[in-house]
Scaffold this active site. Structure first.
Site, PDB file in Angstrom:
ATOM      1  N   CYS A   1       2.686  -1.346 -14.673  1.00  0.00           N
ATOM      2  CA  CYS A   1       3.242  -0.018 -14.414  1.00  0.00           C
ATOM      3  C   CYS A   1       3.987   0.416 -15.666  1.00  0.00           C
ATOM      4  O   CYS A   1       4.198  -0.374 -16.584  1.00  0.00           O
ATOM      5  CB  CYS A   1       4.212  -0.073 -13.238  1.00  0.00           C
TER       6      CYS A   1
ATOM      7  N   GLY B   1       6.245  -5.128 -12.265  1.00  0.00           N
ATOM      8  CA  GLY B   1       6.157  -6.570 -12.058  1.00  0.00           C
ATOM      9  C   GLY B   1       5.858  -6.883 -10.603  1.00  0.00           C
ATOM     10  O   GLY B   1       5.420  -6.003  -9.848  1.00  0.00           O
TER      11      GLY B   1
ATOM     12  N   GLU C   1     -16.313  -1.619 -17.790  1.00  0.00           N
ATOM     13  CA  GLU C   1     -14.945  -1.154 -17.502  1.00  0.00           C
ATOM     14  C   GLU C   1     -14.774   0.350 -17.602  1.00  0.00           C
ATOM     15  O   GLU C   1     -13.848   0.896 -17.002  1.00  0.00           O
ATOM     16  CB  GLU C   1     -13.932  -1.883 -18.380  1.00  0.00           C
TER      17      GLU C   1
END
Ligand code: AGP
Length: 607
Positions: A2, A100, A487
């Site tokens: 993030c 996290g 990707e």
């Protein structure tokens, strides 16, 4: 994963926070939110891109000179408005943004629920702000410190409280956190991209450190409240580095920047006049490097592919036994490592959680730890014993291109430097130095084929299964080419050594399957030609990357991307460029968001 940003100072916080979010959007982009302190907490959150959040903010409401914002890559709880950050405690007075994973969030949640706390979201992060509120007794710093004692996992957090205006409490463990030091204003962020517009003076928080920042000062200390004096350093990037500069996508800009990036990467390091390689960052460990009997390379994704090329380079040019390890496996495998071993961690961001943990595991076991990193001041760069920066400039596009080029160049320079001190002759070294010196111009020539490659992408963009095949030094190129296509265009593609095809995957080949061969002229060329014949016999659609002047292959492949001739160990540097452009064009033609592919993020800071 993030991106978090917080601001306190004298200017309106909202525009600074929104701009910071946009510059960090490549870190995660499935939902976003903002909170401004002004008498109370004013919060706005939305699923989707930052532009969605921006469209719903009523500027008059969001006035104030202190606040925080977050752009998310969901780990716990779907990307919804409720699960977006900032999370606010039950009293509505404390807000927090988190990057996290709180691993013990379930038990903390149960503990708080038993205390009557009601939760709004499914996230692990909300548990932390509720825990901080649980310990809050008029001092936010103390409450944050107390709460973090009970937390297991990783975090980069910023916390604000309506009762303590203009103050931000920040802390890090495992996720990056930088403080931009301005004149009576401060920006706390996951990434320098959110800071560079306001100041180039920064402080890097290390694991286990906190900071209390208010509009005219800051303090830094450990989680145990031991004061820490932090050095203010200057950022080496500029604003133009992180802007599109007229290109439609950062990925295309970064592909086209590779000639310059390659030159910047080798400047002051490849000295053709003196016939030597100079890597200042390794000078202190030169003796150990030359004497080591075993090199272990650890990395993830594209960086792992660069590591695989390095395995060939170190064994071929430096004659050192070399292994390449997926960091996520290596860190938990209790690997056999001694203090005679050298471990090289390769990472563009320098923050990839698995690579960082693998590095620490190797250091725990006494190995010499080197870093090959792009982001200056990143955690891996700061924790290794020595290392080499890529100097290719910031890479914004999630799909790595110029950083991969830089990784290959640095690993080649390391292999040549060690090789010369072991057995490589000066004439051989000189030949490689001259060839490296010509690489930027050769890459430039390949980038000129972009339009021709676009036509091939147009032809095959609807094929949903591709194979990429190569041998020797070109085998990792096949893996990287396949990863680029996967990707950003969401086409399923598999890379493998050409010879492996006969042991199963050849069953996949039909007249609808594009099969990309990296078939440059080298010691294994004839073998690759036989593999091409095997695919043609089964009507596979052959696309080849070949050496300029190779007319034979033109009769065997439907399309050929020609690359300039270079010595075999340097072929990965040129053969990847057409494959980067092929993936880029296929993705654009399929309407994919090339710079922010779905489900991905530029820096994977969680396990
Ligand atoms: C590559 O295009 C991807 N973004 C990804 O595989 C990346 O290489 C991997 O996450 C490693 O990142 P790092 O180099 O920053 O450690």
């Amino acid at each position: 994963m993030c991106g978090i940003v917080a601001y306190t100072g004298f200017r309106e916080a909202r525009p600074i926070l929104m701009e910071g979010l946009k510059r960090m959007e490549y870190r995660g982009y499935d939902s976003a939110g903002i909170a401004i302190l002004n008498g109370g907490l004013h919060v706005s959150k939305a699923p989707g891109r930052i532009s969605v959040l921006e469209s719903q903010i009523k500027p008059d409401e969001m006035r104030g000179t202190c606040g925080m914002a977050h752009t998310r890559w969901a780990t716990h709880g779907a990307p919804t408005q409720i699960n977006a950050h900032p999370h606010v405690d039950a009293s509505g007075r404390i807000a927090m943004v988190h990057n996290g994973i709180i691993e013990n969030y379930q038990s903390l949640r149960t503990y708080l629920k038993d205390k009557g706390v009601e939760f709004k979201s499914e996230t692990d992060s909300e548990v932390l702000v509720q825990l901080i509120a649980h310990f809050y007794d008029g001092d936010l710093e103390v409450a944050v410190r107390t709460a973090l004692r009970d937390v297991r996992g990783t975090y980069g957090i910023a916390v604000i409280c309506a009762d303590e205006p203009d103050k931000i409490v920040a802390a890090r463990k495992g996720s990056p956190l930088i403080i931009g030091v301005g004149d009576d204003e401060y920006v706390v962020a996951s990434d320098a991209a959110a800071i560079i517009q306001h100041t180039t003076s920064v402080i890097y928080l290390s694991d286990g450190e906190m900071a209390v920042v208010w509009n005219d000062g800051f303090r830094t200390m450990t989680l145990d409240n031991v004061p820490v004096t932090k050095q203010v350093t200057d950022l080496e990037i500029s604003l133009t580095d992180i802007e599109l500069g007229g290109y439609p996508h950062f990925m295309l800009k970064e592909i086209m920047e590779q000639p310059q990036a390659a030159a910047d990467c080798m400047r002051g390091r490849v000295n053709i006049d003196e016939g030597r390689i100079h890597l200042g960052g390794l000078a202190n460990l030169a003796r150990e490097l030359v004497r080591t009997k075993r090199i272990i390379i650890t990395a993830c994704g594209t960086a792992w592919h660069a590591g695989l090329v390095a395995e060939y380079l170190f064994e071929d040019l430096a004659r050192i036994q070399t292994e390449v390890e997926y960091a996520s496996e290596f860190r938990y495998r209790n690997p056999i490592i001694t203090d005679q071993n050298v471990v090289i961690a390769i990472s563009q961001s320098g923050e990839t959680a698995d690579t960082l943990a693998a590095l620490r595991e190797a250091q725990e076991k006494g190995a010499i730890a080197l870093g090959v990193v792009n982001v200056v001041g990143s955690t891996i760069a700061r924790e290794t014993d020595a290392g080499v920066y890529l100097h290719v400039g910031p890479e914004i596009g999630v799909a790595s291109t110029k950083a991969y080029m830089g990784q290959l160049l640095v690993l080649t320079m390391i292999a040549l430097q060690i090789g010369r001190r072991r057995h490589l002759s000066q004439p051989d070294l000189q030949m490689y130095l001259d060839a490296l010196h010509a690489i930027p111009e050769k890459i430039e020539r390949i980038t000129k084929q972009s339009d021709a490659i676009l036509e091939v992408a147009e032809k095959f963009k609807d094929a949903n299964n591709w194979l990429y095949l190569g041998r020797g030094y070109n085998y990792p190129t096949a893996l990287e080419g396949a990863l680029k296509l996967k990707e950003i265009s969401y086409i399923h593609a598999e890379g493998m050594p050409s010879a492996e095809m006969k042991h199963g995957p050849i069953a996949l080949i039909t007249k609808d399957m594009p099969v990309v061969f990296i078939a440059t002229k080298n010691s294994q060329y004839e073998k690759v030609i036989s593999n091409i014949e095997e695919v043609r016999a089964r009507k596979g659609r052959v696309i080849a990357v070949a050496t300029e002047g190779d007319t034979e292959i033109a009769d065997m492949a439907e399309h050929v991307f020609y690359v300039p001739d270079v010595p075999e160990p340097l072929q990965p540097l040129v053969s990847i460029v057409p494959l980067q452009l092929l993936a880029y064009h296929a993705a654009v033609l399929r309407g994919c968001d090339v710079d922010k592919p779905r489900n991905l993020a530029k820096s994977v800071t969680v396990e």
